[in-house]
Design an enzyme around this catalytic site. Structure first.
Site, short mmCIF file in Angstrom:
data_model
loop_
_atom_site.label_atom_id
_atom_site.label_comp_id
_atom_site.label_asym_id
_atom_site.label_seq_id
_atom_site.Cartn_x
_atom_site.Cartn_y
_atom_site.Cartn_z
N ASN A 1 -18.65 -30.32 -42.33
CA ASN A 1 -17.81 -30.47 -41.14
C ASN A 1 -18.43 -29.68 -39.99
OD1 ASN A 1 -15.82 -30.35 -39.19
ND2 ASN A 1 -14.17 -29.88 -40.62
N CYS B 1 -11.60 -29.34 -33.70
CA CYS B 1 -12.47 -30.44 -34.16
C CYS B 1 -12.17 -31.77 -33.46
CB CYS B 1 -12.33 -30.64 -35.66
SG CYS B 1 -12.81 -29.20 -36.63
N HIS C 1 -13.88 -38.35 -38.07
CA HIS C 1 -14.28 -36.95 -38.20
C HIS C 1 -14.75 -36.71 -39.62
CE1 HIS C 1 -14.42 -32.70 -37.94
NE2 HIS C 1 -13.24 -32.45 -38.49
O1 UT7 Z 1 -11.83 -30.06 -39.25
C1 UT7 Z 1 -10.97 -29.20 -39.94
C2 UT7 Z 1 -10.19 -29.98 -40.87
N1 UT7 Z 1 -10.21 -29.42 -42.19
C3 UT7 Z 1 -10.07 -30.24 -43.23
O2 UT7 Z 1 -10.01 -31.43 -43.07
C4 UT7 Z 1 -9.93 -29.66 -44.59
C5 UT7 Z 1 -8.77 -30.32 -45.28
N2 UT7 Z 1 -8.57 -29.82 -46.65
C6 UT7 Z 1 -9.44 -30.18 -47.62
O3 UT7 Z 1 -10.39 -30.89 -47.41
C7 UT7 Z 1 -9.11 -29.72 -49.02
O4 UT7 Z 1 -7.80 -29.18 -49.03
C8 UT7 Z 1 -10.10 -28.67 -49.56
C9 UT7 Z 1 -11.45 -29.32 -49.80
C10 UT7 Z 1 -10.25 -27.53 -48.58
C11 UT7 Z 1 -9.59 -28.11 -50.89
O5 UT7 Z 1 -9.42 -29.17 -51.83
P1 UT7 Z 1 -8.09 -29.28 -52.65
O6 UT7 Z 1 -8.26 -30.42 -53.57
O7 UT7 Z 1 -6.95 -29.34 -51.69
O8 UT7 Z 1 -8.11 -27.95 -53.50
P2 UT7 Z 1 -7.06 -26.75 -53.48
O9 UT7 Z 1 -7.15 -25.99 -52.20
O10 UT7 Z 1 -5.73 -27.27 -53.90
O11 UT7 Z 1 -7.64 -25.82 -54.63
C12 UT7 Z 1 -7.67 -26.25 -56.00
C13 UT7 Z 1 -8.37 -25.19 -56.81
C14 UT7 Z 1 -7.81 -23.78 -56.57
O12 UT7 Z 1 -7.85 -23.08 -57.79
P3 UT7 Z 1 -6.52 -22.92 -58.68
O13 UT7 Z 1 -5.54 -22.21 -57.83
O14 UT7 Z 1 -6.11 -24.32 -59.02
O15 UT7 Z 1 -7.02 -22.14 -59.85
C15 UT7 Z 1 -8.79 -23.17 -55.62
O16 UT7 Z 1 -8.84 -21.77 -55.70
O17 UT7 Z 1 -9.74 -25.12 -56.43
C16 UT7 Z 1 -10.08 -23.77 -56.09
N3 UT7 Z 1 -11.12 -23.81 -55.11
C17 UT7 Z 1 -12.43 -23.81 -55.41
N4 UT7 Z 1 -13.07 -23.79 -56.61
C18 UT7 Z 1 -14.42 -23.81 -56.56
C19 UT7 Z 1 -10.99 -23.83 -53.75
N5 UT7 Z 1 -12.19 -23.84 -53.19
C20 UT7 Z 1 -13.10 -23.83 -54.19
C21 UT7 Z 1 -14.51 -23.86 -54.22
N6 UT7 Z 1 -15.11 -23.85 -55.44
N7 UT7 Z 1 -15.27 -23.90 -53.08
#
Ligand code: UT7
Length: 345
Positions: free
Chosen positions: A295, A125, A265
């Site tokens: 993204n 990216c 980005h």
């Molecule tokens: O250009 C590439 C660069 N990529 C990025 O910049 C991405 C960087 N990362 C992020 O933006 C964030 O980490 C995410 C948006 C991907 C995830 O957000 P988060 O606040 O870090 O959530 P998490 O991964 O800690 O997940 C929290 C909870 C989990 O459930 P439990 O384990 O707490 O029960 C996940 O399974 O949210 C769950 N979860 C979802 N729930 C509903 C993860 N994805 C989803 C979803 N819908 N799409």
């Protein structure tokens, strides 16, 4: 950010600026509600955690070069540059149409840019910012006068539509700029590039290369998909985005207070907000369109830049800061004084 180096093109003889910008996103809109019909997610979760409401998806007949071509045509038109006058084409992408030929060759052929050289650049990216800085070196050195830089990706082809942690984040899109000489004091004033391979396993597409070729035995389907340790990448991004912007600014003896528009980005509205706070910028000095596109990887920064221009958010003499980050892990930034266009003889 241990491996980062800061450089400013101060020693360059020729100032290099952006003569025209363009973008293209495929028309199909996939909303959060659309995704919630087949993967375990909700509009509320996606919007509150990422700021994304919708993304675009390329039609089955569209590949990265098709998006890149459309963005390039618009950028050339806005720059008043004919394809035959291009000296070089750089396409930043991590989703080329195929391993060979290079996407730049496909774009060159369709444009009829008969005099141009070209190549693809892949640093995930961060690709557009890297390609911008790479292309600018050819102009700054006096080697070339007209360089087309495109950032384009069709990320939806690499999504596991059962994986809610990734498939809700990405979309397809492209943006392009034409680079050329500008008046002294304008163009790319400060730049900064960095990589940290130690974090590379946090964001991967494992198959399709020489380690896991497409025809390998025992290859897992998921190895063809983008995989991400989201929270790790989030932590990295929050740290690197503001720092990278500051390094580009400082390398040109500039400060955040002087920034007119910050174009980061477009991965996650929370990451953008953290960078805005780190830089101490008011809300109206940050451009974001992540809610509409998600993204788009290499398309992200030039697509945002192009929309900012279309919306009349950038004017001559403005100081614009671009920051990319992504897989690698990698990051890059550029501080650009807008305008200073020269009358071509
Ligand atoms: O250009 C590439 C660069 N990529 C990025 O910049 C991405 C960087 N990362 C992020 O933006 C964030 O980490 C995410 C948006 C991907 C995830 O957000 P988060 O606040 O870090 O959530 P998490 O991964 O800690 O997940 C929290 C909870 C989990 O459930 P439990 O384990 O707490 O029960 C996940 O399974 O949210 C769950 N979860 C979802 N729930 C509903 C993860 N994805 C989803 C979803 N819908 N799409």
């Amino acid at each position: 950010m241990t491996t980062a180096q800061s450089h400013t093109p101060q020693g360059c003889k020729i100032p290099v600026g952006i003569l025209g910008v363009g973008h293209f996103a495929p028309p199909e809109i996939v909303t959060n509600q659309d995704l919630a019909k087949f993967v375990d997610t909700t509009d509320e979760w996606i919007l509150s955690r990422t700021g994304i409401k919708a993304r675009r998806r390329a039609a089955s007949h569209q590949a990265t070069s098709d998006l890149a071509y459309e963005a390039a045509v618009q950028a050339l038109h806005n720059a008043g540059v004919e394809p035959r006058d291009l000296d070089l084409i750089i396409v930043a992408t991590m989703t080329p149409d195929c391993p060979m030929p290079s996407t730049s060759c496909l774009v060159q052929h369709r444009l009829g840019a008969t005099r141009a050289g070209g190549f693809d650049l892949n640093i995930a990216c961060s690709g557009f910012v890297y390609a911008l800085i790479t292309g600018s070196q050819f102009v700054a050195s006096g080697t070339y006068r007209r360089v087309l830089v495109v950032g384009a990706d069709v990320m939806t082809r690499f999504m596991n539509w059962q994986d809610r942690t990734t498939c809700v984040l990405f979309g397809d899109g492209a943006g392009a700029v034409v680079l050329g000489p500008v008046a002294p004091g304008y163009g790319l004033l400060g730049v900064h590039l960095g990589i940290n391979g130690a974090g590379g396993t946090n964001l991967t597409i494992n198959a399709g290369g020489s380690r896991l070729p497409s025809w390998s035995d025992n290859i897992q389907r998921q190895d063809y998909y983008l995989q991400m340790v989201g929270p790790e990448v989030f932590r990295f991004a929050v740290q690197v985005m503001g720092e990278a912007a500051l390094k580009a600014l400082h390398s040109a003896n500039l400060t955040p207070e002087q920034v007119t528009l910050f174009i980061p980005h477009q991965a996650n509205a929370r990451i953008i907000e953290a960078a805005r706070k780190r830089l101490g910028l008011p809300l109206d000095r940050v451009f974001s369109n992540v809610e509409h596109y998600g993204n788009t990887s290499c398309g992200s920064v030039p697509l945002a830049l192009s929309e900012a221009c279309q919306q009349d958010r950038i004017h001559d003499d403005d100081l614009v800061v671009l920051v990319g980050f992504g897989g690698g892990l990698s990051w890059g930034s550029a501080a650009i004084r807008w305008g200073g266009l020269l009358r071509e003889s």
